[in-house]
Every structure is written in structure tokens, then in C-alpha cells.
Design a protein around this motif. Structure first.
Motif, PDB file in Angstrom:
ATOM      1  N   ALA A 114      37.834 -26.886 104.679  1.00  0.00           N
ATOM      2  CA  ALA A 114      37.189 -25.775 103.967  1.00  0.00           C
ATOM      3  C   ALA A 114      36.877 -26.205 102.553  1.00  0.00           C
ATOM      4  O   ALA A 114      37.662 -26.885 101.901  1.00  0.00           O
ATOM      5  CB  ALA A 114      38.108 -24.555 103.970  1.00  0.00           C
ATOM      6  N   LEU A 115      35.704 -25.787 102.058  1.00  0.00           N
ATOM      7  CA  LEU A 115      35.317 -26.091 100.684  1.00  0.00           C
ATOM      8  C   LEU A 115      35.962 -25.086  99.749  1.00  0.00           C
ATOM      9  O   LEU A 115      36.066 -23.897 100.041  1.00  0.00           O
ATOM     10  CB  LEU A 115      33.804 -26.048 100.542  1.00  0.00           C
ATOM     11  CG  LEU A 115      33.020 -27.095 101.325  1.00  0.00           C
ATOM     12  CD1 LEU A 115      31.532 -26.873 101.146  1.00  0.00           C
ATOM     13  CD2 LEU A 115      33.393 -28.487 100.847  1.00  0.00           C
ATOM     14  N   ARG A 116      36.411 -25.561  98.606  1.00  0.00           N
ATOM     15  CA  ARG A 116      37.001 -24.687  97.597  1.00  0.00           C
ATOM     16  C   ARG A 116      36.181 -24.775  96.341  1.00  0.00           C
ATOM     17  O   ARG A 116      35.678 -25.836  96.005  1.00  0.00           O
ATOM     18  CB  ARG A 116      38.436 -25.089  97.277  1.00  0.00           C
ATOM     19  CG  ARG A 116      39.363 -24.938  98.443  1.00  0.00           C
ATOM     20  CD  ARG A 116      40.783 -25.267  98.054  1.00  0.00           C
ATOM     21  NE  ARG A 116      40.865 -26.607  97.466  1.00  0.00           N
ATOM     22  CZ  ARG A 116      41.925 -27.054  96.836  1.00  0.00           C
ATOM     23  NH1 ARG A 116      43.004 -26.315  96.708  1.00  0.00           N
ATOM     24  NH2 ARG A 116      41.961 -28.279  96.332  1.00  0.00           N
ATOM     25  N   GLU A 117      36.078 -23.659  95.662  1.00  0.00           N
ATOM     26  CA  GLU A 117      35.387 -23.639  94.368  1.00  0.00           C
ATOM     27  C   GLU A 117      36.409 -23.871  93.279  1.00  0.00           C
ATOM     28  O   GLU A 117      37.493 -23.298  93.306  1.00  0.00           O
ATOM     29  CB  GLU A 117      34.687 -22.302  94.140  1.00  0.00           C
ATOM     30  CG  GLU A 117      33.420 -22.177  94.941  1.00  0.00           C
ATOM     31  CD  GLU A 117      32.620 -20.956  94.527  1.00  0.00           C
ATOM     32  OE1 GLU A 117      32.616 -20.617  93.319  1.00  0.00           O
ATOM     33  OE2 GLU A 117      32.013 -20.368  95.419  1.00  0.00           O
ATOM     34  N   VAL A 118      36.030 -24.716  92.340  1.00  0.00           N
ATOM     35  CA  VAL A 118      36.910 -25.026  91.209  1.00  0.00           C
ATOM     36  C   VAL A 118      36.210 -24.535  89.946  1.00  0.00           C
ATOM     37  O   VAL A 118      35.062 -24.885  89.702  1.00  0.00           O
ATOM     38  CB  VAL A 118      37.200 -26.539  91.130  1.00  0.00           C
ATOM     39  CG1 VAL A 118      38.079 -26.857  89.950  1.00  0.00           C
ATOM     40  CG2 VAL A 118      37.806 -27.037  92.432  1.00  0.00           C
ATOM     41  N   SER A 119      36.931 -23.745  89.164  1.00  0.00           N
ATOM     42  CA  SER A 119      36.309 -23.272  87.921  1.00  0.00           C
ATOM     43  C   SER A 119      36.828 -24.120  86.759  1.00  0.00           C
ATOM     44  O   SER A 119      37.992 -24.501  86.718  1.00  0.00           O
ATOM     45  CB  SER A 119      36.642 -21.793  87.687  1.00  0.00           C
ATOM     46  OG  SER A 119      38.031 -21.613  87.624  1.00  0.00           O
ATOM     47  N   ALA A 120      35.941 -24.357  85.846  1.00  0.00           N
ATOM     48  CA  ALA A 120      36.299 -25.202  84.717  1.00  0.00           C
ATOM     49  C   ALA A 120      36.729 -24.413  83.519  1.00  0.00           C
ATOM     50  O   ALA A 120      36.557 -23.327  83.255  1.00  0.00           O
ATOM     51  CB  ALA A 120      35.143 -26.083  84.339  1.00  0.00           C
TER      52      ALA A 120
END
Length: 120
Positions: A114-120
């Protein structure tokens, strides 16, 4: 047989062979030469195209001859294959070493991640 001085008005050789078998002789020579060249390229070994032209009397009279041709392509041979095999106690040949266990290998498939979103 009379010794003749070569004539400078002799018909060109290519013109004569062009008439053999109404031109199919030259076509066959070209095809066979192409086969030899392809085999030489594939094997890296020498090949040969042998062309033989035989002339014989057509009859007991003068003025006509039979011209027979022979085209032989001598293709280089591919190297013979070799296989390592093992001898059993009964002197049979087998692909796997006798007495050695067989290693069971199986494919492992990649599970989708599964793809995960990473916030900066």
C-alpha cells in the motif's frame, strides 16, 4: 585436341552462366551463397560454395554440347552440444548426482504494497 590460343573475342563467362537453366542457375548460386554467409556469421567458422560446370557432347555430331551444373554449399557445422551426467551404481546415466538430495525451490511472489502519503 587442338591447342588454341585464348581468343580475345570470347563471350564473357557471366553471359554464358546467365543462360544456364534460363537464369535459375545464378539465382540458386546467390541463394546458396547467402546460406553459406549466414552460417559463417552464426558459427564463426569457414564455409564454402562449390560450383561445378561439366560439358559433354550432346550427340555424335559436332556443334552441340550438354552443360551440367552442380552447386554445393558446404556449411560450417555448429559445435556439438555437451551435457554433464552422472553414473548410477547400475551404470545408467542420470541428470542429477545419485545420493544427493534434491533442493526444492519455489517462486516467491511480491505482495502488493500500500502507498502511504508522507507530509513534510
Amino acid at each position: 585436341m587442338k591447342d588454341k590460343v585464348p581468343s580475345h573475342n570470347a563471350r564473357p563467362f557471366f553471359d554464358t552462366i546467365r543462360d544456364l537453366r534460363r537464369g535459375s542457375f545464378i539465382d540458386e548460386c546467390a541463394d546458396e551463397l547467402q546460406r553459406v554467409v549466414a552460417a559463417v556469421e552464426e558459427t564463426g567458422k569457414a564455409g564454402k560454395l562449390v560450383i561445378e560446370i561439366a560439358v559433354s557432347p550432346a550427340s555424335k555430331g559436332q556443334g552441340a554440347v550438354k552443360v551440367a551444373d552442380k552447386i554445393v554449399a558446404k556449411l560450417p557445422a555448429l559445435p556439438a552440444g555437451e551435457t554433464i551426467m552422472f553414473v548410477t551404481t547400475d551404470n545408467n546415466l542420470v541428470a542429477n548426482m545419485p545420493g544427493q538430495g534434491e533442493l526444492l525451490l519455489r517462486s516467491v511472489e511480491d505482495a502488493p504494497t500500500a502507498l502511504r502519503e508522507v507530509s513534510a
